[in-house]
Scaffold this motif. Structure first.
Motif, PDB file in Angstrom:
ATOM      1  N   GLN A 187      39.312  32.092  35.269  1.00 18.38           N
ATOM      2  CA  GLN A 187      38.008  32.760  35.182  1.00 18.38           C
ATOM      3  C   GLN A 187      38.177  34.254  34.903  1.00 18.38           C
ATOM      4  OE1 GLN A 187      35.999  31.803  38.839  1.00 18.38           O
ATOM      5  NE2 GLN A 187      35.220  29.846  38.084  1.00 18.38           N
ATOM      6  N   SER A 188      39.114  34.883  35.598  1.00 18.57           N
ATOM      7  CA  SER A 188      39.355  36.310  35.368  1.00 18.57           C
ATOM      8  C   SER A 188      39.878  36.547  33.958  1.00 18.57           C
ATOM      9  CB  SER A 188      40.347  36.858  36.400  1.00 18.57           C
ATOM     10  OG  SER A 188      39.714  37.076  37.642  1.00 18.57           O
ATOM     11  N   ASN A 240      30.961  30.636  44.040  1.00 18.40           N
ATOM     12  CA  ASN A 240      31.236  31.520  42.910  1.00 18.40           C
ATOM     13  C   ASN A 240      30.631  30.920  41.650  1.00 18.40           C
ATOM     14  OD1 ASN A 240      32.877  32.677  40.550  1.00 18.40           O
ATOM     15  ND2 ASN A 240      33.586  33.928  42.258  1.00 18.40           N
ATOM     16  N   THR A 262      39.374  27.707  38.210  1.00 18.44           N
ATOM     17  CA  THR A 262      40.281  28.495  39.050  1.00 18.44           C
ATOM     18  C   THR A 262      40.011  29.987  38.888  1.00 18.44           C
ATOM     19  OG1 THR A 262      42.001  28.634  37.351  1.00 18.44           O
ATOM     20  CG2 THR A 262      42.054  26.722  38.820  1.00 18.44           C
ATOM     21  N   ASN A 263      40.365  30.758  39.915  1.00 17.48           N
ATOM     22  CA  ASN A 263      40.148  32.206  39.887  1.00 17.48           C
ATOM     23  C   ASN A 263      40.892  32.868  38.735  1.00 17.48           C
ATOM     24  OD1 ASN A 263      38.599  32.003  42.225  1.00 17.48           O
ATOM     25  ND2 ASN A 263      40.349  32.347  43.572  1.00 17.48           N
ATOM     26  N   THR A 264      42.126  32.428  38.500  1.00 18.90           N
ATOM     27  CA  THR A 264      42.955  33.060  37.465  1.00 18.90           C
ATOM     28  C   THR A 264      42.347  32.890  36.083  1.00 18.90           C
ATOM     29  OG1 THR A 264      44.984  32.748  38.749  1.00 18.90           O
ATOM     30  CG2 THR A 264      45.227  33.046  36.373  1.00 18.90           C
ATOM     31  N   SER A 299      33.450  35.941  45.492  1.00 14.63           N
ATOM     32  CA  SER A 299      32.540  34.860  45.885  1.00 14.63           C
ATOM     33  C   SER A 299      31.516  35.401  46.880  1.00 14.63           C
ATOM     34  CB  SER A 299      33.328  33.705  46.513  1.00 14.63           C
ATOM     35  OG  SER A 299      34.201  33.132  45.554  1.00 14.63           O
ATOM     36  N   PHE A 355      42.533  41.895  40.753  1.00 18.67           N
ATOM     37  CA  PHE A 355      42.968  40.533  41.092  1.00 18.67           C
ATOM     38  C   PHE A 355      44.343  40.247  40.492  1.00 18.67           C
ATOM     39  CE2 PHE A 355      43.382  36.174  39.464  1.00 18.67           C
ATOM     40  CZ  PHE A 355      43.350  35.458  40.658  1.00 18.67           C
ATOM     41  N   PRO A 403      34.921  38.010  40.140  1.00 19.11           N
ATOM     42  CA  PRO A 403      35.985  37.404  40.958  1.00 19.11           C
ATOM     43  C   PRO A 403      35.552  37.208  42.408  1.00 19.11           C
ATOM     44  CG  PRO A 403      36.784  39.377  39.800  1.00 19.11           C
ATOM     45  CD  PRO A 403      35.312  39.338  39.631  1.00 19.11           C
ATOM     46  N   LYS A 458      34.064  27.190  46.335  1.00 17.91           N
ATOM     47  CA  LYS A 458      35.507  27.455  46.332  1.00 17.91           C
ATOM     48  C   LYS A 458      36.153  26.883  47.592  1.00 17.91           C
ATOM     49  CE  LYS A 458      36.039  29.869  42.508  1.00 17.91           C
ATOM     50  NZ  LYS A 458      36.988  29.481  41.443  1.00 17.91           N
ATOM     51  N   ASP A 501      38.685  42.391  38.112  1.00 16.38           N
ATOM     52  CA  ASP A 501      39.588  41.377  37.574  1.00 16.38           C
ATOM     53  C   ASP A 501      41.003  41.925  37.473  1.00 16.38           C
ATOM     54  OD1 ASP A 501      37.845  39.032  36.928  1.00 16.38           O
ATOM     55  OD2 ASP A 501      36.813  40.525  35.723  1.00 16.38           O
TER      56      ASP A 501
END
Length: 631
Positions: A222-223, A121, A218-220, A128, A446, A126, A105, A443
């Motif tokens: 993935q969540s 990650n 991306t984090n978004t 890392s 997040f 969420p 990341k 998540d």
């Protein structure tokens, strides 16, 4: 401690089984034989259980956490590392050596490039994991990835597989419970930072929709993927726990369930339009004069045959010859007319419409807008069923609430009325929220931090509180009162008979009830033909569940089980009864009170995550002029 607990539990189970066997009275010969066989089997099972327990206890903690299908590296998912670390502040893992793999990341160098700090990650959580790699460790590791320096591991997007020791971070480190200090670098997948489309800094969701194949990094996204997975599992879990049978309904159909006509057509005829003949002939490949000439020739033969039959002694051989000519002429004429009606590669009927008899299915077919009608046939045989799959609408809509392809959950309940239907829908939505809180809380945290500060509170509210209920007529009065008392201004006017707009729905859910609310008994003119007509003749036994943030989440009804009433409703809606004869058969043969509902899966995800645009909660969104899979 874990080892001692497991040994103690196994010992107690063995002792308990021995006590039970001693207490049993003597048995007759036949029963004694059966009991002996049972004992032999049980002892074998006990032995196998003990061996399995012993084998597990000989494994080190990292081995017990290893992913069962990543044995080539013996990789431990990062979510397992964090879960174990959260149990006792990471102490149970400190000093353990394990392997992790994932994508970088962020990366930063220290000590003049001799040390590299990586946030890695693998998509399982969420969170890392910080990995510390020194230049000495990198130099002593052998990888086949063509990396030449420690700096090659730093770019965002680089994939790494690293073995190392879990250690506690320095006291000055914030937000970290543990970190991994590398002892070996097993694999590196290079990433060119100059062309990689997903930068370290936050990027807009609009930009990510154009990079659809890379946005899962991306984090978004993935969540969202983890939440979507959890809600899908919760869906199957709920219906299986309550005795429903999962039915796969067809994606290709002749029926328009909603009667809106906004359907994608399925055809194989257009392929010929792109072939040379189709491109060449924008008009027919046969001149009209040729067809007229052949028609005249056929008519002349028919006239001659008629004249010959009028003769006093017609020649049998002559008639036979003429009939043969007539047969060939009609055949030639039919072929000419067929070619004459083929324009631009498409075969036409005599009235000028496209001739679908030559299509793949021999008639017009479409992508389904709903599996409801099809799954009803199984409800009228298996009692409680559900379908969960993609549906399609050819609406020319660019709003944040509409997609051309989306997923629907559609249960059908036999021997159930509208009240049963409303209760089932409420229980299902609440079950999904409870499951999400149990499995995806991080998540949701997040999303609460990044997108919607009320996200977690809203899901908890739904999970823990019963829904409100109000009739459509009462809801209209509430909305009218809000306008008259100037509590609220609406863009769309409020009057009995309207289809509630999103602003009306959200006002009821967010400001009046402050929780999901079920609105029932809608006017018949704004609902589908299959919904049961109420005794007042003006409303149908329909219901919608309205939720904060989204508006309508669920739409359902008690189905019309009376054949005569259903036929009249279909006529009023301009539907051809013959096309739905199979559906009417459910009322002709053993009709039963039954109900059902449909829930848009993506809307459920919007509601639980607080995301604003439906295009961001489905892996590959489809909307007008957009069918991207990569860019």
């Amino acid at each position: 401690k874990d080892v001692l607990n497991a040994l103690y539990k196994a010992h107690r189970n063995t002792q308990r089984r021995r006590r039970i066997r001693k207490q049993r009275a003597p048995l007759p010969a036949r029963e004694l034989y059966i009991y002996s066989i049972h004992n032999i089997k049980k002892e074998a099972e006990d032995k196998e259980e003990m061996e399995t327990t012993a084998a597990d206890l000989t494994k080190t903690l990292p081995h017990r956490l290893t992913s069962p299908y990543s044995k080539c590296f013996n990789r431990v998912p990062i979510v397992s590392v964090h879960e174990k670390a959260d149990e006792n502040g990471g102490l149970s893992l400190v000093g353990e050596t394990l392997v992790v793999g994932g994508w970088v990341k962020t990366g930063r160098e220290a000590d003049a490039g001799k040390i590299l700090f990586l946030e890695v990650n693998d998509g399982s959580t969420p969170q890392s994991l910080q990995v510390v790699v020194s230049s000495e460790i990198f130099s002593s590791s052998e990888t086949s990835s063509g990396v030449s320096s420690l700096a090659d591991m730093r770019p965002t997007g680089t994939s790494v597989v690293i073995e190392g020791e879990i250690k506690l971070p320095p006291e000055t480190a914030k937000g970290q419970v543990i970190e991994l200090h590398a002892s070996r670098v097993l694999s590196v997948g290079k990433c060119d930072a100059s062309t990689y489309p997903i930068a370290k800094k936050k990027q807009t969701l609009e930009y990510l929709r154009d990079k659809i194949h890379m946005r899962p990094r991306t984090n978004t996204i993935q969540s969202i993927a983890r939440v979507r997975n959890a809600l899908a599992f919760a869906t199957h879990e709920f219906f299986n726990l309550h005795g429903f049978c999962y039915v796969h309904t067809p994606l290709i159909t002749k029926s328009d369930c909603e009667g809106a006509g906004e359907m994608f057509q399925v055809t194989t005829l257009l392929g010929e339009c792109d072939e040379e003949d189709g491109k060449k002939f924008t008009k027919s490949s046969v001149e009209e004069a040729v067809v007229m000439e052949k028609r005249a020739e056929t008519a002349a033969i028919e006239t001659k045959i008629a004249e010959m039959k009028q003769e006093e002694k017609p020649s049998k051989s002559g008639l036979k010859e003429q009939n043969k000519k007539l047969e060939q002429a009609k055949k030639d004429l039919s072929e000419l007319e067929r070619k004459f009606r083929k324009v631009g590669g498409l075969q036409r009927s005599e009235d000028g419409t496209i001739d679908y008899s030559e299509d793949f299915f021999g008639e017009k077919t479409f992508l389904t807008v709903s599996g409801q009608l099809a799954v009803e046939t199984y409800a009228c045989a298996l009692s409680n069923v559900y379908t969960f799959g993609p549906t399609f609408r050819a609406e020319d809509s660019y709003t944040t609430r509409h997609l051309a392809e989306f997923w629907m959950i559609e249960p059908e309940l036999a021997f159930a009325d509208l009240n049963d239907d409303m209760q089932c829908a409420e229980d299902y939505v609440r079950h999904c929220c409870k499951y999400l809180l149990k499995t995806c809380r991080k998540d949701l945290e997040f999303f609460q931090k990044m997108y919607d500060k009320n996200c977690l509170e809203r899901v908890e509210n739904v999970a823990n509180n019963p829904f409100g209920r109000v009739s459509y007529t009462e809801a209209i009065e509430i909305l009218k009162d809000a306008v008259e008392t100037k509590k609220k201004e609406f863009v769309y006017p409020v009057e009995w008979g309207i289809d509630l707009a999103t602003e009306h729905e959200r006002y009821l859910a967010e400001e009046v009830y402050k929780k999901p609310v079920v609105v029932y008994n809608y006017p018949k003119d704004i609902k589908a033909f299959y919904m049961r007509l109420n005794p007042d003749g003006k409303t149908v036994a329909a219901m919608d569940i309205l939720v904060p943030k989204v508006g309508e989440l669920v739409g359902g009804s008690q189905r019309e089980e009376r054949l005569d009433v259903l036929e009249q409703r279909m006529k009023d809606c301009g539907l051809e009864l013959e096309e739905y004869s199979w559906y009417l058969d459910l009322r002709r043969y053993g009709s039963v009170t039954h109900s059902g509902f449909g829930l848009g899966f993506e809307r459920l995800i919007l509601f639980t995550t607080g995301m604003e645009n439906i295009r961001d909660v489905i892996p590959y969104p489809r909307w007008p002029k957009n069918c991207l899979e990569g860019h």
